[in-house]
Design a protein around this motif. Structure first.
Motif, PDB file in Angstrom:
ATOM      1  N   ASP A 133      16.377  42.914  24.709  1.00  0.00           N
ATOM      2  CA  ASP A 133      17.711  42.407  24.399  1.00  0.00           C
ATOM      3  C   ASP A 133      18.773  43.473  24.676  1.00  0.00           C
ATOM      4  O   ASP A 133      19.818  43.184  25.252  1.00  0.00           O
ATOM      5  CB  ASP A 133      17.802  41.953  22.939  1.00  0.00           C
ATOM      6  N   GLU A 134      18.503  44.694  24.255  1.00  0.00           N
ATOM      7  CA  GLU A 134      19.445  45.781  24.475  1.00  0.00           C
ATOM      8  C   GLU A 134      19.626  46.058  25.962  1.00  0.00           C
ATOM      9  O   GLU A 134      20.744  46.267  26.433  1.00  0.00           O
ATOM     10  CB  GLU A 134      18.985  47.039  23.744  1.00  0.00           C
ATOM     11  N   GLN A 135      18.518  46.055  26.724  1.00  0.00           N
ATOM     12  CA  GLN A 135      18.604  46.272  28.166  1.00  0.00           C
ATOM     13  C   GLN A 135      19.406  45.156  28.837  1.00  0.00           C
ATOM     14  O   GLN A 135      20.236  45.409  29.702  1.00  0.00           O
ATOM     15  CB  GLN A 135      17.210  46.355  28.786  1.00  0.00           C
ATOM     16  N   TYR A 136      19.145  43.925  28.410  1.00  0.00           N
ATOM     17  CA  TYR A 136      19.864  42.781  28.974  1.00  0.00           C
ATOM     18  C   TYR A 136      21.366  42.898  28.692  1.00  0.00           C
ATOM     19  O   TYR A 136      22.190  42.713  29.580  1.00  0.00           O
ATOM     20  CB  TYR A 136      19.319  41.463  28.402  1.00  0.00           C
ATOM     21  N   LEU A 137      21.712  43.225  27.448  1.00  0.00           N
ATOM     22  CA  LEU A 137      23.118  43.360  27.085  1.00  0.00           C
ATOM     23  C   LEU A 137      23.787  44.494  27.870  1.00  0.00           C
ATOM     24  O   LEU A 137      24.924  44.360  28.317  1.00  0.00           O
ATOM     25  CB  LEU A 137      23.265  43.591  25.584  1.00  0.00           C
ATOM     26  N   LEU A 138      23.072  45.589  28.034  1.00  0.00           N
ATOM     27  CA  LEU A 138      23.608  46.711  28.799  1.00  0.00           C
ATOM     28  C   LEU A 138      23.849  46.309  30.251  1.00  0.00           C
ATOM     29  O   LEU A 138      24.900  46.609  30.820  1.00  0.00           O
ATOM     30  CB  LEU A 138      22.659  47.905  28.729  1.00  0.00           C
ATOM     31  N   GLN A 139      22.917  45.592  30.854  1.00  0.00           N
ATOM     32  CA  GLN A 139      23.085  45.120  32.234  1.00  0.00           C
ATOM     33  C   GLN A 139      24.267  44.164  32.341  1.00  0.00           C
ATOM     34  O   GLN A 139      25.060  44.255  33.272  1.00  0.00           O
ATOM     35  CB  GLN A 139      21.809  44.433  32.734  1.00  0.00           C
ATOM     36  N   ARG A 140      24.403  43.237  31.402  1.00  0.00           N
ATOM     37  CA  ARG A 140      25.526  42.287  31.408  1.00  0.00           C
ATOM     38  C   ARG A 140      26.846  43.035  31.265  1.00  0.00           C
ATOM     39  O   ARG A 140      27.825  42.717  31.918  1.00  0.00           O
ATOM     40  CB  ARG A 140      25.379  41.251  30.284  1.00  0.00           C
ATOM     41  N   PHE A 141      26.863  44.038  30.385  1.00  0.00           N
ATOM     42  CA  PHE A 141      28.062  44.835  30.177  1.00  0.00           C
ATOM     43  C   PHE A 141      28.443  45.582  31.458  1.00  0.00           C
ATOM     44  O   PHE A 141      29.609  45.612  31.845  1.00  0.00           O
ATOM     45  CB  PHE A 141      27.833  45.807  29.015  1.00  0.00           C
ATOM     46  N   GLU A 142      27.485  46.146  32.137  1.00  0.00           N
ATOM     47  CA  GLU A 142      27.741  46.851  33.391  1.00  0.00           C
ATOM     48  C   GLU A 142      28.290  45.897  34.454  1.00  0.00           C
ATOM     49  O   GLU A 142      29.204  46.245  35.204  1.00  0.00           O
ATOM     50  CB  GLU A 142      26.466  47.529  33.890  1.00  0.00           C
ATOM     51  N   ILE A 143      27.751  44.686  34.503  1.00  0.00           N
ATOM     52  CA  ILE A 143      28.237  43.677  35.456  1.00  0.00           C
ATOM     53  C   ILE A 143      29.685  43.312  35.138  1.00  0.00           C
ATOM     54  O   ILE A 143      30.526  43.216  36.038  1.00  0.00           O
ATOM     55  CB  ILE A 143      27.326  42.421  35.444  1.00  0.00           C
ATOM     56  N   LEU A 144      29.994  43.108  33.858  1.00  0.00           N
ATOM     57  CA  LEU A 144      31.366  42.769  33.464  1.00  0.00           C
ATOM     58  C   LEU A 144      32.344  43.888  33.808  1.00  0.00           C
ATOM     59  O   LEU A 144      33.456  43.625  34.277  1.00  0.00           O
ATOM     60  CB  LEU A 144      31.423  42.457  31.973  1.00  0.00           C
ATOM     61  N   ILE A 145      31.929  45.122  33.590  1.00  0.00           N
ATOM     62  CA  ILE A 145      32.782  46.261  33.942  1.00  0.00           C
ATOM     63  C   ILE A 145      33.033  46.279  35.447  1.00  0.00           C
ATOM     64  O   ILE A 145      34.167  46.464  35.897  1.00  0.00           O
ATOM     65  CB  ILE A 145      32.160  47.589  33.467  1.00  0.00           C
ATOM     66  N   GLN A 146      32.006  46.071  36.241  1.00  0.00           N
ATOM     67  CA  GLN A 146      32.144  46.061  37.700  1.00  0.00           C
ATOM     68  C   GLN A 146      33.072  44.931  38.143  1.00  0.00           C
ATOM     69  O   GLN A 146      33.941  45.133  38.987  1.00  0.00           O
ATOM     70  CB  GLN A 146      30.781  45.916  38.370  1.00  0.00           C
ATOM     71  N   GLN A 147      32.918  43.737  37.555  1.00  0.00           N
ATOM     72  CA  GLN A 147      33.773  42.602  37.914  1.00  0.00           C
ATOM     73  C   GLN A 147      35.229  42.876  37.540  1.00  0.00           C
ATOM     74  O   GLN A 147      36.137  42.553  38.311  1.00  0.00           O
ATOM     75  CB  GLN A 147      33.283  41.321  37.239  1.00  0.00           C
ATOM     76  N   ALA A 148      35.454  43.454  36.378  1.00  0.00           N
ATOM     77  CA  ALA A 148      36.818  43.781  35.954  1.00  0.00           C
ATOM     78  C   ALA A 148      37.442  44.809  36.888  1.00  0.00           C
ATOM     79  O   ALA A 148      38.611  44.696  37.271  1.00  0.00           O
ATOM     80  CB  ALA A 148      36.811  44.287  34.515  1.00  0.00           C
ATOM     81  N   TYR A 149      36.664  45.791  37.278  1.00  0.00           N
ATOM     82  CA  TYR A 149      37.140  46.811  38.213  1.00  0.00           C
ATOM     83  C   TYR A 149      37.521  46.183  39.549  1.00  0.00           C
ATOM     84  O   TYR A 149      38.596  46.433  40.085  1.00  0.00           O
ATOM     85  CB  TYR A 149      36.057  47.878  38.404  1.00  0.00           C
ATOM     86  N   GLU A 150      36.642  45.343  40.077  1.00  0.00           N
ATOM     87  CA  GLU A 150      36.912  44.694  41.365  1.00  0.00           C
ATOM     88  C   GLU A 150      38.139  43.793  41.291  1.00  0.00           C
ATOM     89  O   GLU A 150      38.944  43.758  42.214  1.00  0.00           O
ATOM     90  CB  GLU A 150      35.683  43.908  41.819  1.00  0.00           C
ATOM     91  N   LYS A 151      38.300  43.089  40.183  1.00  0.00           N
ATOM     92  CA  LYS A 151      39.469  42.223  39.999  1.00  0.00           C
ATOM     93  C   LYS A 151      40.733  43.067  39.933  1.00  0.00           C
ATOM     94  O   LYS A 151      41.768  42.715  40.512  1.00  0.00           O
ATOM     95  CB  LYS A 151      39.307  41.387  38.725  1.00  0.00           C
ATOM     96  N   GLY A 152      40.673  44.190  39.256  1.00  0.00           N
ATOM     97  CA  GLY A 152      41.822  45.092  39.179  1.00  0.00           C
ATOM     98  C   GLY A 152      42.223  45.613  40.548  1.00  0.00           C
ATOM     99  O   GLY A 152      43.409  45.666  40.883  1.00  0.00           O
ATOM    100  N   ILE A 153      41.233  45.984  41.355  1.00  0.00           N
ATOM    101  CA  ILE A 153      41.505  46.445  42.718  1.00  0.00           C
ATOM    102  C   ILE A 153      42.139  45.321  43.529  1.00  0.00           C
ATOM    103  O   ILE A 153      43.143  45.521  44.211  1.00  0.00           O
ATOM    104  CB  ILE A 153      40.204  46.940  43.399  1.00  0.00           C
ATOM    105  N   GLU A 154      41.579  44.134  43.440  1.00  0.00           N
ATOM    106  CA  GLU A 154      42.095  42.978  44.186  1.00  0.00           C
ATOM    107  C   GLU A 154      43.538  42.670  43.779  1.00  0.00           C
ATOM    108  O   GLU A 154      44.407  42.471  44.632  1.00  0.00           O
ATOM    109  CB  GLU A 154      41.205  41.765  43.919  1.00  0.00           C
ATOM    110  N   ASP A 155      43.807  42.648  42.479  1.00  0.00           N
ATOM    111  CA  ASP A 155      45.160  42.368  42.000  1.00  0.00           C
ATOM    112  C   ASP A 155      46.137  43.444  42.466  1.00  0.00           C
ATOM    113  O   ASP A 155      47.259  43.145  42.874  1.00  0.00           O
ATOM    114  CB  ASP A 155      45.187  42.266  40.478  1.00  0.00           C
ATOM    115  N   GLY A 156      45.708  44.698  42.392  1.00  0.00           N
ATOM    116  CA  GLY A 156      46.563  45.797  42.841  1.00  0.00           C
ATOM    117  C   GLY A 156      46.864  45.715  44.321  1.00  0.00           C
ATOM    118  O   GLY A 156      47.999  45.929  44.753  1.00  0.00           O
ATOM    119  N   GLU A 157      45.849  45.389  45.110  1.00  0.00           N
ATOM    120  CA  GLU A 157      46.063  45.272  46.559  1.00  0.00           C
ATOM    121  C   GLU A 157      47.044  44.150  46.867  1.00  0.00           C
ATOM    122  O   GLU A 157      47.920  44.303  47.718  1.00  0.00           O
ATOM    123  CB  GLU A 157      44.738  45.028  47.280  1.00  0.00           C
TER     124      GLU A 157
END
Length: 99
Positions: free
Chosen positions: A11-35
């Protein structure tokens, strides 16, 4: 105190992986919005507003007549980019679905 069970570790590993995915998606969205935002010049014209807001010229004209809409005072029909994007953020209403 006893060691965490295999299920807890998974469960902890799954949550950590999901959290990492969300961080990556937020980062990519921020880059896209900035561009998108910074590809426009610092001072916008009517055609920029039409494109940014996906509206037609009569709606651009109606919107820019609103006293709260940001505009340059020394130059007619020119709008400060950053203030326009801030105005959009401040005037966006998010309707949440209630179930």
């Amino acid at each position: 105190m006893h060691a965490p069970s295999l299920l807890q570790e998974l469960d902890e590993q799954y949550l950590l992986q999901r959290f990492e995915i969300l961080i990556q998606q937020a980062y990519e969205k921020g880059i896209e919005d900035g561009e998108k935002r910074f590809t426009y010049p610092p001072v916008l014209k009517r055609e920029h507003l039409k494109e940014i807001l996906s509206i037609e010229y009569p709606t651009v004209d109606k919107l820019t007549r609103d006293p709260s809409f940001p505009r340059l005072t020394a130059v007619t029909a020119r709008y400060p980019r950053d203030a326009v994007f801030k105005w959009i953020e401040d005037n966006t209403v998010i309707i949440e679905k209630y179930s």
